[in-house]
Design an enzyme around this catalytic site. Sequence first.
Site, PDB file in Angstrom:
ATOM      1  N   SER A  96       0.806  -1.223   0.000  1.00 42.63           N
ATOM      2  CA  SER A  96       0.000   0.000   0.000  1.00 42.63           C
ATOM      3  C   SER A  96       0.836   1.268   0.000  1.00 42.63           C
ATOM      4  O   SER A  96       0.445   2.289   0.537  1.00 42.63           O
ATOM      5  CB  SER A  96      -0.934   0.005   1.212  1.00 42.63           C
ATOM      6  OG  SER A  96      -0.212  -0.009   2.429  1.00 42.63           O
ATOM      7  N   LYS A 133       0.575  -5.233   4.684  1.00 39.94           N
ATOM      8  CA  LYS A 133       1.192  -5.964   5.794  1.00 39.94           C
ATOM      9  C   LYS A 133       0.850  -5.401   7.161  1.00 39.94           C
ATOM     10  O   LYS A 133       0.897  -6.113   8.153  1.00 39.94           O
ATOM     11  CB  LYS A 133       2.713  -5.981   5.597  1.00 39.94           C
ATOM     12  CG  LYS A 133       3.466  -6.973   6.469  1.00 39.94           C
ATOM     13  CD  LYS A 133       4.922  -7.021   6.040  1.00 39.94           C
ATOM     14  CE  LYS A 133       5.741  -7.970   6.881  1.00 39.94           C
ATOM     15  NZ  LYS A 133       7.155  -7.992   6.457  1.00 39.94           N
ATOM     16  N   SER A 171       5.115   2.943   3.310  1.00 41.53           N
ATOM     17  CA  SER A 171       6.346   3.715   3.488  1.00 41.53           C
ATOM     18  C   SER A 171       6.425   4.939   2.598  1.00 41.53           C
ATOM     19  O   SER A 171       7.323   5.763   2.762  1.00 41.53           O
ATOM     20  CB  SER A 171       7.567   2.823   3.245  1.00 41.53           C
ATOM     21  OG  SER A 171       7.744   1.978   4.350  1.00 41.53           O
ATOM     22  N   ARG A 212       4.732   7.440   2.907  1.00 45.30           N
ATOM     23  CA  ARG A 212       4.604   8.603   3.776  1.00 45.30           C
ATOM     24  C   ARG A 212       5.921   8.992   4.446  1.00 45.30           C
ATOM     25  O   ARG A 212       6.036  10.082   5.001  1.00 45.30           O
ATOM     26  CB  ARG A 212       3.526   8.357   4.839  1.00 45.30           C
ATOM     27  CG  ARG A 212       3.914   7.378   5.934  1.00 45.30           C
ATOM     28  CD  ARG A 212       2.745   7.156   6.885  1.00 45.30           C
ATOM     29  NE  ARG A 212       3.077   6.269   7.987  1.00 45.30           N
ATOM     30  CZ  ARG A 212       3.540   6.677   9.158  1.00 45.30           C
ATOM     31  NH1 ARG A 212       3.746   7.958   9.376  1.00 45.30           N
ATOM     32  NH2 ARG A 212       3.801   5.815  10.110  1.00 45.30           N
ATOM     33  N   ALA A 272       8.775   9.160   2.731  1.00 44.45           N
ATOM     34  CA  ALA A 272       9.665   9.746   1.726  1.00 44.45           C
ATOM     35  C   ALA A 272       9.794  11.253   1.953  1.00 44.45           C
ATOM     36  O   ALA A 272       8.804  11.977   1.954  1.00 44.45           O
ATOM     37  CB  ALA A 272       9.130   9.457   0.329  1.00 44.45           C
ATOM     38  N   GLU A 286      18.761  17.468  -6.236  1.00 44.55           N
ATOM     39  CA  GLU A 286      19.349  16.420  -5.404  1.00 44.55           C
ATOM     40  C   GLU A 286      20.519  15.811  -6.162  1.00 44.55           C
ATOM     41  O   GLU A 286      20.795  16.190  -7.310  1.00 44.55           O
ATOM     42  CB  GLU A 286      18.300  15.365  -5.024  1.00 44.55           C
ATOM     43  CG  GLU A 286      17.238  15.891  -4.077  1.00 44.55           C
ATOM     44  CD  GLU A 286      16.276  14.813  -3.592  1.00 44.55           C
ATOM     45  OE1 GLU A 286      16.481  13.632  -3.941  1.00 44.55           O
ATOM     46  OE2 GLU A 286      15.322  15.143  -2.873  1.00 44.55           O
ATOM     47  N   HIS A 289      22.533   4.924   1.361  1.00 43.67           N
ATOM     48  CA  HIS A 289      22.354   6.378   1.339  1.00 43.67           C
ATOM     49  C   HIS A 289      23.518   7.026   2.079  1.00 43.67           C
ATOM     50  O   HIS A 289      23.884   6.603   3.179  1.00 43.67           O
ATOM     51  CB  HIS A 289      21.032   6.764   2.004  1.00 43.67           C
ATOM     52  CG  HIS A 289      20.586   8.150   1.676  1.00 43.67           C
ATOM     53  ND1 HIS A 289      21.200   9.268   2.203  1.00 43.67           N
ATOM     54  CD2 HIS A 289      19.596   8.603   0.866  1.00 43.67           C
ATOM     55  CE1 HIS A 289      20.604  10.348   1.722  1.00 43.67           C
ATOM     56  NE2 HIS A 289      19.627   9.983   0.914  1.00 43.67           N
ATOM     57  N   ARG A 323      24.721   9.136  -5.709  1.00 45.10           N
ATOM     58  CA  ARG A 323      24.840   8.623  -4.335  1.00 45.10           C
ATOM     59  C   ARG A 323      25.998   7.653  -4.138  1.00 45.10           C
ATOM     60  O   ARG A 323      26.641   7.654  -3.086  1.00 45.10           O
ATOM     61  CB  ARG A 323      23.528   7.944  -3.936  1.00 45.10           C
ATOM     62  CG  ARG A 323      22.430   8.938  -3.642  1.00 45.10           C
ATOM     63  CD  ARG A 323      21.140   8.264  -3.263  1.00 45.10           C
ATOM     64  NE  ARG A 323      20.124   9.265  -2.953  1.00 45.10           N
ATOM     65  CZ  ARG A 323      18.850   8.988  -2.736  1.00 45.10           C
ATOM     66  NH1 ARG A 323      18.426   7.734  -2.790  1.00 45.10           N
ATOM     67  NH2 ARG A 323      17.988   9.943  -2.456  1.00 45.10           N
ATOM     68  N   HIS A 383      19.747   1.531   2.023  1.00 37.05           N
ATOM     69  CA  HIS A 383      18.616   2.407   1.737  1.00 37.05           C
ATOM     70  C   HIS A 383      17.663   1.879   0.678  1.00 37.05           C
ATOM     71  O   HIS A 383      16.448   1.874   0.879  1.00 37.05           O
ATOM     72  CB  HIS A 383      19.155   3.773   1.304  1.00 37.05           C
ATOM     73  CG  HIS A 383      18.110   4.781   0.963  1.00 37.05           C
ATOM     74  ND1 HIS A 383      17.166   5.205   1.877  1.00 37.05           N
ATOM     75  CD2 HIS A 383      17.854   5.469  -0.186  1.00 37.05           C
ATOM     76  CE1 HIS A 383      16.375   6.106   1.313  1.00 37.05           C
ATOM     77  NE2 HIS A 383      16.763   6.276   0.059  1.00 37.05           N
ATOM     78  N   ARG A 390      20.563   4.045  -8.122  1.00 41.34           N
ATOM     79  CA  ARG A 390      19.359   4.833  -8.364  1.00 41.34           C
ATOM     80  C   ARG A 390      19.650   6.329  -8.286  1.00 41.34           C
ATOM     81  O   ARG A 390      20.297   6.796  -7.353  1.00 41.34           O
ATOM     82  CB  ARG A 390      18.278   4.470  -7.340  1.00 41.34           C
ATOM     83  CG  ARG A 390      17.042   5.360  -7.450  1.00 41.34           C
ATOM     84  CD  ARG A 390      15.903   4.853  -6.606  1.00 41.34           C
ATOM     85  NE  ARG A 390      16.106   4.990  -5.185  1.00 41.34           N
ATOM     86  CZ  ARG A 390      15.841   6.090  -4.474  1.00 41.34           C
ATOM     87  NH1 ARG A 390      15.411   7.185  -5.094  1.00 41.34           N
ATOM     88  NH2 ARG A 390      16.014   6.110  -3.172  1.00 41.34           N
TER      89      ARG A 390
END
Length: 818
Positions: free
Chosen positions: A34, A56, A63, A65, A67, A134, A254, A303, A364, A399
């Site tokens: 979700s 779950k 997750s 939310r 970020a 970024e 990260h 990164r 990360h 990424r």
Amino acid sequence: MTRTDPGGGLVIPSVLHAPAPGWTTDADVVVIGSGIAGLVAALRCRPHGRVLLVTKALLDAGSTRWAQGGIAAALAPDDTPEEHLADTLTAGVGVCDEDAVRALVTEGPDAVRALIDLGTAFDRSGGDIALTREGGHHRRRIAHAGGDATGAEISRALLAELKDSDVEVIEHALVLDLLKDAAGRAAGVTLHVMGEGQPGGVGAVRARAVVLATGGLGQVFSATTNPEVSTGDGVALALRAGAEVTDLEFVQFHPTVLWLGEGATGQQPLISEAVRGEGAHLVDHAGVRFMTGRHELAELAPRDVVTKGIINRMRETGASHMLLDGRHFGAAMWETRFPTILAACRHHGIDPVTEPIPIVPAAHHASGGVRTDLHGRTSVPGLYACGEVACTGVHGANRLASNSLLEGLVFAARIAEALSTDLQPTTTPTDDLPALTGRPPEPTNALPEPDASAEPTGGLPGPASGPAGSTGGLPEPDASAEPTGGLPGLASGPAGSTGGLPEPDASAEPTGGLPGLASGPAGSTGGLPEPDASAEPTGGLPGLASGPAGSTGGLPEPDASAEPTGGLPGLASGPAGSTGGLPEPVASAEPTGGLPGLASGPAGSTGGLPEPVASAEPTGGLPGLASGPAGSTGGLPEPDASAGPTGGLPGPAGDSAGPGSGLPGLAGGALEAGQGAAGFGSTVQEPARVLPEVASVLLGVGDAGLLAPAARAEVQRIMTSYVGVLRRAEGLETAVRELAELGRGGAEPGVEAWEATNLYTVASAIVAAARRREETRGSHWREDFPERADGTWRGRLVTRLAGNVLTTTYESLEGKRS
């Protein structure tokens, strides 16, 4: 060019041992997860019929939310998708799929605008969307919300849309294994509904398409920005189902995670890359900006480059961490632009307004995952994947910052588009299946109104392990990750409910078709008796108890002319006198290898399931074959002493097993995917009728068992010690040996054991790929092979589970765009 290598002798479970399903429900599409990927997939798949979303924990706790930084797209007048493409390909270090990246960057701007139309309130400057930079981006193209609470705002908007939809939801549900039909096509999943702190029971969801959006696998390491639920469940399920996974060696660390002291473990607070994007500097303890001169973009290099710069500077100075200095921002900027990060730092006694932030790299994001085509199709027909669990080819070896939310958004929509042609407009494949005893949990499709007083990010997380004793802050795991908790006011069902799972009817017929075993209350084992802890396990398999003395498990003696199954001793029995409901095996069908989930109907019946066919080659040990006297082969003919080991599968120590060795963990697995019939990325066909599944007491005989919950910490220790940022051949071989020792499991089924087993499976796959890639590329750093080697290693490592052994194949990208 391809080169194949076995996975170092690690024995991987081909099925998660679980109680027989006590309930079943049907859907056209079932979506697992979700976060942004799962929510978008569920919403966009509504035209295809009944959609069931399984998550779950709580629905609102995906997750996404967490970020912080934002979502990348070429929205500025001076930016273009081509420039976004170039930055993404550069960050991916030569192994991106250019077609996938092009789809991402060209469809991304409209996808973000669609989020705005849905009600997502991005931060604005002078009426326009405020954009930041970024790492790895040459333009300001990161849209953000709430300063540093972008994910929370996107999640809020998507949940509001879901609230008004007809998508049904089951919360607190851990997905276990994929159900497949006779042709090898996905036909649903088994799952365990946990309720609110209580066991809720195993059930089966039968569906024409399964979409994995389960998120990341960061919990395979001791310290990670990922929440506790990020245990690689989707990747592990896909491997057991026969799907290909790829690029797992590329785990991104990260560069700027809040340092909580030596030995800190668990979820760590993330300091978003956007802080550097707004001008914060990386400095050592003498105040020197050490990234200057190491890369043209200095602190805003990709990164992997920044992480290596930090590690190298720590080595050069002997320091345990480096520093991120944003004191020149001033209090007002910290409070308005980075309020969440400011609160997290102050929670741990650090004030970024007056002092530099101590930082260190931590696990990360998984750039690899379940291999998909450009529309999310995996190598198993009917199984799709999007978000962090998937490997679309977008990220390559590393990424690019803030591409993860965009990937979940774009490729979830592409799956919905593909299903318009992949799904056949006929009856669902579940028509021939019997209804199992027991009732499914009551799905929900209307969320209560959120508490207006709640913090948009759900507040600061509670304390976690580590010297500072805290989970620290607000990490930025991929949007598609499994949920971690809940925003106030969004729990479904009445207070104290079990997540919609009703109490089973005491008068119900026993589950799993096992005669005489009535289903128990919620939290029971589905009516199955607890195994006698003092009983000797059959066949020398740890933790697998036999049934009552003298029982046959209900299965007929196999045909003496059948090929031997590898001499599996002591296959477990079922209840006394039961038939188990399983017919004589018959022709042409691939054996199921013991997929959990679909139990038989009335006691002794076949439950209306088709007769399996008899000429199929056995898989080396179908779970559920009846035992004879103690130590017998369960009625199987003795294997030919001259025969080699079944499938040539090495034992736990990496040696080939002799015939009849009875090594646990080398028996059959999930039904083959049937790639020859549908083909990778082809339009899937309507499934045939589903083969019988085997009840829990018979599952996993001859197969690798579940790991004990305590093994989770051991997996994390092994991976952190030998497979972290820095890797060498000696360390990777040590990881193989120590994981092999852990793999001899025999724990009782349960959420903690299932999660530990999933972590072990994913860890083993990461190690298998990391051993093979003898170069340094992106987030895979081999100290013994410090250079990038395009001539040898510009390609992809594809991992599969064959029987119980991982194989990793190298596929060159020579001549392909990346």
